[in-house]
Motif scaffolding. Structure first.
Motif, PDB file in Angstrom:
ATOM      1  N   MET A  24      48.626  53.415 -42.437  1.00 50.65           N
ATOM      2  CA  MET A  24      49.685  52.718 -41.203  1.00 50.65           C
ATOM      3  C   MET A  24      47.961  51.526 -40.517  1.00 50.65           C
ATOM      4  O   MET A  24      48.037  50.514 -40.464  1.00 50.65           O
TER       5      MET A  24
ATOM      6  N   LYS B 162      47.906  47.956 -40.900  1.00 52.11           N
ATOM      7  CA  LYS B 162      48.451  47.894 -39.661  1.00 52.11           C
ATOM      8  C   LYS B 162      50.103  47.438 -40.034  1.00 52.11           C
ATOM      9  O   LYS B 162      51.246  45.960 -39.861  1.00 52.11           O
ATOM     10  N   LYS B 163      50.787  48.428 -40.940  1.00 49.25           N
ATOM     11  CA  LYS B 163      52.498  48.207 -41.112  1.00 49.25           C
ATOM     12  C   LYS B 163      52.893  49.403 -40.651  1.00 49.25           C
ATOM     13  O   LYS B 163      52.251  50.370 -40.230  1.00 49.25           O
ATOM     14  N   PRO B 164      54.721  49.509 -39.711  1.00 50.87           N
ATOM     15  CA  PRO B 164      55.039  50.125 -39.478  1.00 50.87           C
ATOM     16  C   PRO B 164      54.677  51.229 -40.526  1.00 50.87           C
ATOM     17  O   PRO B 164      55.588  51.780 -41.748  1.00 50.87           O
TER      18      PRO B 164
ATOM     19  N   ARG C  51      55.603  42.648 -32.808  1.00 52.79           N
ATOM     20  CA  ARG C  51      54.446  43.466 -34.487  1.00 52.79           C
ATOM     21  C   ARG C  51      53.357  43.014 -34.308  1.00 52.79           C
ATOM     22  O   ARG C  51      52.551  43.893 -35.313  1.00 52.79           O
ATOM     23  N   ARG C  52      53.311  42.005 -33.857  1.00 56.56           N
ATOM     24  CA  ARG C  52      51.739  41.139 -34.746  1.00 56.56           C
ATOM     25  C   ARG C  52      50.208  41.053 -33.723  1.00 56.56           C
ATOM     26  O   ARG C  52      49.284  41.059 -33.748  1.00 56.56           O
ATOM     27  N   THR C  53      51.089  42.123 -32.636  1.00 58.17           N
ATOM     28  CA  THR C  53      50.327  42.555 -31.388  1.00 58.17           C
ATOM     29  C   THR C  53      49.190  43.518 -31.867  1.00 58.17           C
ATOM     30  O   THR C  53      49.163  44.356 -33.382  1.00 58.17           O
ATOM     31  N   GLU C  54      47.428  43.797 -31.969  1.00 66.51           N
ATOM     32  CA  GLU C  54      47.481  45.193 -32.200  1.00 66.51           C
ATOM     33  C   GLU C  54      47.773  45.940 -32.621  1.00 66.51           C
ATOM     34  O   GLU C  54      47.148  46.699 -33.742  1.00 66.51           O
TER      35      GLU C  54
ATOM     36  N   TYR D 156      52.493  47.705 -34.948  1.00 71.93           N
ATOM     37  CA  TYR D 156      53.165  48.763 -35.905  1.00 71.93           C
ATOM     38  C   TYR D 156      53.051  49.417 -35.983  1.00 71.93           C
ATOM     39  O   TYR D 156      53.890  50.237 -37.036  1.00 71.93           O
ATOM     40  N   ARG D 157      52.189  50.101 -34.991  1.00 71.53           N
ATOM     41  CA  ARG D 157      52.885  51.645 -34.039  1.00 71.53           C
ATOM     42  C   ARG D 157      53.807  51.708 -33.870  1.00 71.53           C
ATOM     43  O   ARG D 157      54.379  53.353 -34.143  1.00 71.53           O
TER      44      ARG D 157
END
Lengths: 191, 261
Positions: free
Chosen positions: A158, A162-164, B97-100, B103-104
């Motif tokens: 992840m 940078k992917k969920p 989603r595109r912030t640092e 994605y978490r």
């Protein structure tokens, strides 16, 4: 120097901000892993891999102040390498070369990826399986490499891509599925 | 391998490469969140405008038409703002989603965060009257005018039995009305005409009329409402006159229309 070698990555990052020599230690720690990762993704020649790796290290150095200590340094470094590789393909319009996965590497993908026996009966069959893996689209090949060759945890993948988590799991599942169907298409059934 | 490290270090030195300052990264991070905030505010503005348009319409008029409630309500929905709202929700979702660290977060959590944020800010904007101002600003845009249902459009359908305008004159049995397009109407009123409690049928006041078009400029009124709202406010005043939803037939009569004259 010996003391510095015992320091954590995060400490070395802090030192490297003011002292490039400390950055040398970080490079020493990660050049093997990153070099292998770049080679597996790009399938470039060793010299080109080294050139690309140097760009990755320069990028890492320039971005030291962006390093978030909540992340593992390795994940962050892999992320920069990933971005650099994607950027390289975009800039050069190059397509990945073929045949750079070592035998033990693609066996890991096959073994871990689709729960098949690890032992390949004959060399001819082994080549066919290898070709299937090499044929996977870059994003699927990359995620299977990260999971089964680099043996990264989901959380690390992840952070690298940078992917969920859901997207990571989906990519891995789809990658396995595509690999399985490619093997079926080519009548590879020699395990 | 050793060469790569030495080469890289000497390149760093000779090319004077240095880590970029921390503030640049912080600015970039903050910029990404500011962008998300801006999109949330735009979404909130869309909600405020949609709410304004919805709240100014009379949703019960299907009772006076031959259409079903569903068929009547469908064209009244402010699609322009709802489509924009959907686009802003999507943009905010991908913005987060595109912030640092975007994605978490789980997708559901981001959707909830964005929707609740937009709804809250939209509620505050609507309360502050921003919706009507935004709607007024947009009225000059031709496509916008065509795409929304307005109070003016809703009440300027004499063929359908809806008429609105300013009272020019008022007597026991008739009202002279200048409609919203400036045309003059003679509106017939009788003892069966229901005048809502808050409707002020005196010269210069704006009213809405439900009734039947008799001829080119003659209209027969069955119900009169004030321009704003359904006209139920003011029904109280300590007197029970039987007004209430679904009881319009027993809610006042033309006796009210002489008030203020």
């Amino acid at each position: 120097m010996a003391e510095e070698k015992a320091l954590t990555d995060a400490h070395l990052v802090e030192l490297a901000k003011t002292d490039p020599e400390s950055f040398g230690l970080l490079m020493e720690r990660y050049q093997g892993q990153l070099s292998g990762y770049i080679r597996r993704l790009t399938r470039l020649s060793p010299d080109d891999v080294q050139d690309l790796l140097q760009e990755v290290f320069i990028k890492i150095y320039q971005n030291l102040n962006a390093y978030d200590r909540d992340l593992k340094f390795s994940s962050w470094a892999y992320r920069i390498a990933h971005n650099q590789v994607v950027d390289y393909f975009r800039r050069s319009g190059a397509r990945p070369q073929t045949d750079v996965l070592e035998d033990y590497e693609w066996e890991k993908i096959v073994g871990g990826g689709i729960q098949l026996e690890k032992y390949i009966v004959n060399k001819d069959c082994a080549e066919k399986v290898k070709a299937c893996i090499e044929d996977l689209p870059l994003n699927y090949r990359e995620i299977l490499i990260l999971r089964f060759v680099e043996e990264k945890e989901y959380e690390e993948i992840m952070d690298i891509l940078k992917k969920p988590k859901g997207s990571v799991a989906t990519l891995i599942a789809r990658g396995k599925e595509i690999l399985r169907s490619k093997m079926e298409e080519r009548n590879i059934n020699c395990f | 391998m050793k060469n790569l490290i030495q080469d890289t270090l000497s390149r760093i030195k000779t090319e004077h490469i240095a880590p970029e300052p921390k503030w640049k990264f912080l600015l970039r991070k903050a910029g990404a969140w500011v962008l998300v905030g801006a999109v949330v505010l735009l979404g909130a503005a869309a909600i405020a405008a949609a709410y304004y348009l919805i709240s100014q319409l009379d949703w019960d008029l299907y009772r006076f038409t031959r259409r079903s409630p569903f068929a009547y309500v469908l064209p009244m929905i402010p699609y322009f703002w709802l489509i924009l709202l959907g686009a802003f929700i999507l943009a905010a979702f991908f913005g987060v989603r595109r912030t640092e660290s975007g994605y978490r977060f789980s997708g559901l959590w981001v959707v909830v965060l964005v929707v609740v944020g937009i709804a809250l800010a939209g509620f505050l904007m609507a309360r502050a009257g921003f919706g009507s101002r935004l709607d007024a600003m947009m009225r000059g845009v031709p496509f916008y005018e065509r795409s929304i249902e307005t109070q003016e459009k809703q009440w300027m359908q004499p063929e359908e039995g809806f008429l609105a305008g300013t009272v020019r004159s008022a007597s026991e049995n008739a009202i002279g009305l200048d409609d919203l397009d400036g045309e003059q109407w003679n509106v017939k009123v009788d003892e069966k005409t229901l005048v809502r409690p808050a409707a002020d049928v005196s010269t210069g006041q704006m009213i809405k009329i439900i009734g039947t078009k008799q001829s080119a400029r003659d209209f027969s009124a069955a119900e009169i409402r004030p321009w704003m709202g359904h006209g139920m406010a003011g029904a109280g005043s300590g007197q029970d006159n039987g007004c209430g939803a679904g009881k319009s037939g027993s809610c006042g009569n033309r006796g009210n229309m002489m008030r203020g004259r």
